[in-house]
Design a protein around this motif. Structure first.
Motif, PDB file in Angstrom:
ATOM      1  N   ILE A 217       0.876  -1.173   0.000  1.00  0.00           N
ATOM      2  CA  ILE A 217       0.000   0.000   0.000  1.00  0.00           C
ATOM      3  C   ILE A 217       0.911   1.220   0.000  1.00  0.00           C
ATOM      4  CG2 ILE A 217      -1.798   1.247   1.236  1.00  0.00           C
ATOM      5  CD1 ILE A 217      -2.503  -1.468   2.557  1.00  0.00           C
ATOM      6  N   LEU A 218       0.787   2.046  -1.029  1.00  0.00           N
ATOM      7  CA  LEU A 218       1.659   3.211  -1.199  1.00  0.00           C
ATOM      8  C   LEU A 218       0.797   4.451  -1.404  1.00  0.00           C
ATOM      9  CD1 LEU A 218       4.600   4.253  -1.602  1.00  0.00           C
ATOM     10  CD2 LEU A 218       4.237   3.873  -4.031  1.00  0.00           C
ATOM     11  N   LEU A 219       0.958   5.427  -0.529  1.00  0.00           N
ATOM     12  CA  LEU A 219       0.212   6.681  -0.616  1.00  0.00           C
ATOM     13  C   LEU A 219       1.182   7.813  -0.919  1.00  0.00           C
ATOM     14  CD1 LEU A 219      -2.433   8.322  -0.183  1.00  0.00           C
ATOM     15  CD2 LEU A 219      -1.763   8.497   2.222  1.00  0.00           C
ATOM     16  N   THR A 220       0.906   8.534  -2.002  1.00  0.00           N
ATOM     17  CA  THR A 220       1.661   9.741  -2.347  1.00  0.00           C
ATOM     18  C   THR A 220       0.677  10.896  -2.426  1.00  0.00           C
ATOM     19  OG1 THR A 220       1.431   9.429  -4.731  1.00  0.00           O
ATOM     20  CG2 THR A 220       3.354   8.410  -3.679  1.00  0.00           C
ATOM     21  N   ASP A 221       1.174  12.083  -2.759  1.00  0.00           N
ATOM     22  CA  ASP A 221       0.291  13.244  -2.920  1.00  0.00           C
ATOM     23  C   ASP A 221      -0.728  13.029  -4.033  1.00  0.00           C
ATOM     24  OD1 ASP A 221       1.497  14.706  -0.923  1.00  0.00           O
ATOM     25  OD2 ASP A 221       2.956  15.612  -2.277  1.00  0.00           O
ATOM     26  N   GLU A 222      -0.355  12.238  -5.029  1.00  0.00           N
ATOM     27  CA  GLU A 222      -1.172  12.111  -6.225  1.00  0.00           C
ATOM     28  C   GLU A 222      -2.102  10.905  -6.241  1.00  0.00           C
ATOM     29  OE1 GLU A 222       1.837  12.062  -9.157  1.00  0.00           O
ATOM     30  OE2 GLU A 222       2.430  14.129  -8.769  1.00  0.00           O
TER      31      GLU A 222
ATOM     32  N   GLU B 130      -6.250  -9.519  13.817  1.00  0.00           N
ATOM     33  CA  GLU B 130      -7.117  -8.436  14.275  1.00  0.00           C
ATOM     34  C   GLU B 130      -6.326  -7.218  14.758  1.00  0.00           C
ATOM     35  OE1 GLU B 130     -10.636  -7.589  17.550  1.00  0.00           O
ATOM     36  OE2 GLU B 130      -9.879  -9.629  17.290  1.00  0.00           O
ATOM     37  N   ALA B 131      -5.334  -7.427  15.592  1.00  0.00           N
ATOM     38  CA  ALA B 131      -4.553  -6.298  16.125  1.00  0.00           C
ATOM     39  C   ALA B 131      -3.794  -5.582  15.012  1.00  0.00           C
ATOM     40  CB  ALA B 131      -3.583  -6.793  17.194  1.00  0.00           C
ATOM     41  N   GLU B 132      -3.226  -6.355  14.080  1.00  0.00           N
ATOM     42  CA  GLU B 132      -2.484  -5.739  12.977  1.00  0.00           C
ATOM     43  C   GLU B 132      -3.408  -4.942  12.060  1.00  0.00           C
ATOM     44  OE1 GLU B 132      -2.212  -9.055  13.602  1.00  0.00           O
ATOM     45  OE2 GLU B 132      -0.188  -9.224  14.426  1.00  0.00           O
ATOM     46  N   ARG B 133      -4.621  -5.431  11.845  1.00  0.00           N
ATOM     47  CA  ARG B 133      -5.579  -4.671  11.012  1.00  0.00           C
ATOM     48  C   ARG B 133      -5.950  -3.361  11.681  1.00  0.00           C
ATOM     49  NH1 ARG B 133      -9.716  -9.163   8.454  1.00  0.00           N
ATOM     50  NH2 ARG B 133      -8.052 -10.447   7.609  1.00  0.00           N
ATOM     51  N   ARG B 134      -6.152  -3.391  12.978  1.00  0.00           N
ATOM     52  CA  ARG B 134      -6.481  -2.152  13.691  1.00  0.00           C
ATOM     53  C   ARG B 134      -5.310  -1.167  13.623  1.00  0.00           C
ATOM     54  NH1 ARG B 134     -11.228  -2.926  16.157  1.00  0.00           N
ATOM     55  NH2 ARG B 134     -11.802  -5.046  16.736  1.00  0.00           N
ATOM     56  N   ASP B 135      -4.089  -1.670  13.764  1.00  0.00           N
ATOM     57  CA  ASP B 135      -2.911  -0.807  13.652  1.00  0.00           C
ATOM     58  C   ASP B 135      -2.792  -0.217  12.247  1.00  0.00           C
ATOM     59  OD1 ASP B 135      -2.256  -1.333  16.278  1.00  0.00           O
ATOM     60  OD2 ASP B 135      -0.711  -2.828  15.793  1.00  0.00           O
ATOM     61  N   LEU B 136      -3.030  -1.047  11.232  1.00  0.00           N
ATOM     62  CA  LEU B 136      -2.966  -0.559   9.857  1.00  0.00           C
ATOM     63  C   LEU B 136      -4.054   0.484   9.601  1.00  0.00           C
ATOM     64  CD1 LEU B 136      -1.764  -0.652   7.004  1.00  0.00           C
ATOM     65  CD2 LEU B 136      -3.292  -2.575   6.514  1.00  0.00           C
ATOM     66  N   ALA B 137      -5.255   0.255  10.122  1.00  0.00           N
ATOM     67  CA  ALA B 137      -6.343   1.226   9.953  1.00  0.00           C
ATOM     68  C   ALA B 137      -5.959   2.570  10.569  1.00  0.00           C
ATOM     69  CB  ALA B 137      -7.630   0.691  10.574  1.00  0.00           C
ATOM     70  N   GLU B 138      -5.390   2.539  11.756  1.00  0.00           N
ATOM     71  CA  GLU B 138      -4.986   3.781  12.420  1.00  0.00           C
ATOM     72  C   GLU B 138      -3.856   4.467  11.657  1.00  0.00           C
ATOM     73  OE1 GLU B 138      -5.393   6.878  14.598  1.00  0.00           O
ATOM     74  OE2 GLU B 138      -6.723   5.152  14.809  1.00  0.00           O
TER      75      GLU B 138
ATOM     76  N   ALA C 275      -2.185   8.794   7.968  1.00  0.00           N
ATOM     77  CA  ALA C 275      -1.569   9.200   6.698  1.00  0.00           C
ATOM     78  C   ALA C 275      -2.529  10.052   5.878  1.00  0.00           C
ATOM     79  CB  ALA C 275      -1.147   7.967   5.906  1.00  0.00           C
ATOM     80  N   PHE C 276      -3.816   9.677   5.852  1.00  0.00           N
ATOM     81  CA  PHE C 276      -4.799  10.485   5.123  1.00  0.00           C
ATOM     82  C   PHE C 276      -4.952  11.863   5.765  1.00  0.00           C
ATOM     83  CE2 PHE C 276      -7.148   6.433   3.580  1.00  0.00           C
ATOM     84  CZ  PHE C 276      -6.234   6.287   2.562  1.00  0.00           C
ATOM     85  N   ALA C 277      -4.876  11.928   7.093  1.00  0.00           N
ATOM     86  CA  ALA C 277      -4.969  13.218   7.784  1.00  0.00           C
ATOM     87  C   ALA C 277      -3.764  14.090   7.444  1.00  0.00           C
ATOM     88  CB  ALA C 277      -5.068  13.000   9.290  1.00  0.00           C
ATOM     89  N   ARG C 278      -2.560  13.489   7.417  1.00  0.00           N
ATOM     90  CA  ARG C 278      -1.359  14.255   7.039  1.00  0.00           C
ATOM     91  C   ARG C 278      -1.463  14.755   5.602  1.00  0.00           C
ATOM     92  NH1 ARG C 278       1.407   9.929   9.328  1.00  0.00           N
ATOM     93  NH2 ARG C 278       2.131   9.273   7.282  1.00  0.00           N
ATOM     94  N   LEU C 279      -2.055  13.947   4.728  1.00  0.00           N
ATOM     95  CA  LEU C 279      -2.204  14.347   3.330  1.00  0.00           C
ATOM     96  C   LEU C 279      -3.158  15.529   3.196  1.00  0.00           C
ATOM     97  CD1 LEU C 279      -1.700  13.644   0.284  1.00  0.00           C
ATOM     98  CD2 LEU C 279      -3.771  12.285   0.425  1.00  0.00           C
ATOM     99  N   ARG C 280      -4.222  15.511   3.967  1.00  0.00           N
ATOM    100  CA  ARG C 280      -5.248  16.554   3.847  1.00  0.00           C
ATOM    101  C   ARG C 280      -4.871  17.856   4.557  1.00  0.00           C
ATOM    102  NH1 ARG C 280      -8.901  11.837   4.726  1.00  0.00           N
ATOM    103  NH2 ARG C 280      -9.454  11.222   2.619  1.00  0.00           N
ATOM    104  N   SER C 281      -3.995  17.790   5.539  1.00  0.00           N
ATOM    105  CA  SER C 281      -3.586  19.006   6.243  1.00  0.00           C
ATOM    106  C   SER C 281      -2.060  19.041   6.345  1.00  0.00           C
ATOM    107  CB  SER C 281      -4.217  19.061   7.632  1.00  0.00           C
ATOM    108  OG  SER C 281      -3.840  17.937   8.373  1.00  0.00           O
ATOM    109  N   PRO C 282      -1.410  19.369   5.237  1.00  0.00           N
ATOM    110  CA  PRO C 282       0.055  19.367   5.237  1.00  0.00           C
ATOM    111  C   PRO C 282       0.612  20.517   6.072  1.00  0.00           C
ATOM    112  CG  PRO C 282      -0.763  20.251   3.187  1.00  0.00           C
ATOM    113  CD  PRO C 282      -1.959  19.768   3.955  1.00  0.00           C
ATOM    114  N   ARG C 283       1.817  20.314   6.550  1.00  0.00           N
ATOM    115  CA  ARG C 283       2.523  21.366   7.276  1.00  0.00           C
ATOM    116  C   ARG C 283       3.578  21.945   6.347  1.00  0.00           C
ATOM    117  NH1 ARG C 283       3.098  20.996  13.383  1.00  0.00           N
ATOM    118  NH2 ARG C 283       0.967  20.462  13.864  1.00  0.00           N
ATOM    119  N   PHE C 284       3.573  23.237   6.257  1.00  0.00           N
ATOM    120  CA  PHE C 284       4.528  23.903   5.397  1.00  0.00           C
ATOM    121  C   PHE C 284       5.645  24.491   6.248  1.00  0.00           C
ATOM    122  CE2 PHE C 284       0.443  24.107   3.207  1.00  0.00           C
ATOM    123  CZ  PHE C 284       0.784  23.489   2.032  1.00  0.00           C
TER     124      PHE C 284
END
Length: 169
Positions: free
Chosen positions: A81-86, A140-148, A153-162
């Motif tokens: 699973i790879l998340l970039t800006d694009e 189960e524990a690993e899925r919860r960790d991955l979800a968090e 990561a989605f929160a960091r993408l939506r509110s970047p720090r400059f």
């Protein structure tokens, strides 16, 4: 000659592989012990005249080896699973080496964790068009960790720090 495409830096990357508790060396030790035990039982049955047991003993050993080999082959599967800006890219590789790639734009993505009583929760990445289940090889524990981690990561993408040099202390 064209310049190679520059990949944007990843915001999040996870490589998921099925857990296997024993490697090849452990497999060799276990099957050596099983073969020695089988040889002992087979020898005893031969001297007692119970010849049909010898065949069943051999079939048991061969079946155990085949089933374990199938289990080890399943360990070659992976999910990246790879998340970039694009985009968010989910690359799945089957034990046979076949790859499938899903690409989603990250603007409307969200993480969904469906709870089922008595079983592992189902983790999916959802947008308006599609829902893709991820982390099927995790507990189960690993899925919860991955979800968090994905939510973070989605929160960091939506509110970047400059980094503005004028606002530094």
């Amino acid at each position: 000659m064209s310049a190679p495409a520059i990949m944007p830096p990843p915001i999040f990357e996870a490589v998921l592989t099925p857990h296997r508790s024993m490697g090849r060396r452990g497999m060799f030790v276990v099957f050596s012990i099983m073969a020695a035990g089988s040889l002992l039982v087979t020898s005893l049955m031969y001297f007692l005249g119970a010849l049909p047991v010898i065949g069943f003993n051999g079939v048991d050993l061969i079946l155990a080896i085949v089933l374990y080999a199938m289990n080890m082959r399943g360990a070659r599967a992976s999910e990246v699973i790879l998340l970039t800006d694009e985009h968010l890219t989910i690359t799945r590789t089957t034990p046979r080496g076949q790859r499938s790639v899903v690409t989603m734009t990250p603007g409307w993505l969200r993480v969904q964790l469906d709870e089922n009583a008595g079983s592992n929760p189902i983790l999916s990445v959802v947008n308006r068009e599609a829902r893709h289940i991820v982390g099927t090889s995790l507990g189960e524990a690993e899925r919860r960790d991955l979800a968090e981690a994905l939510r973070s990561a989605f929160a960091r993408l939506r509110s970047p720090r400059f980094d503005n040099p004028q606002t530094r202390d």
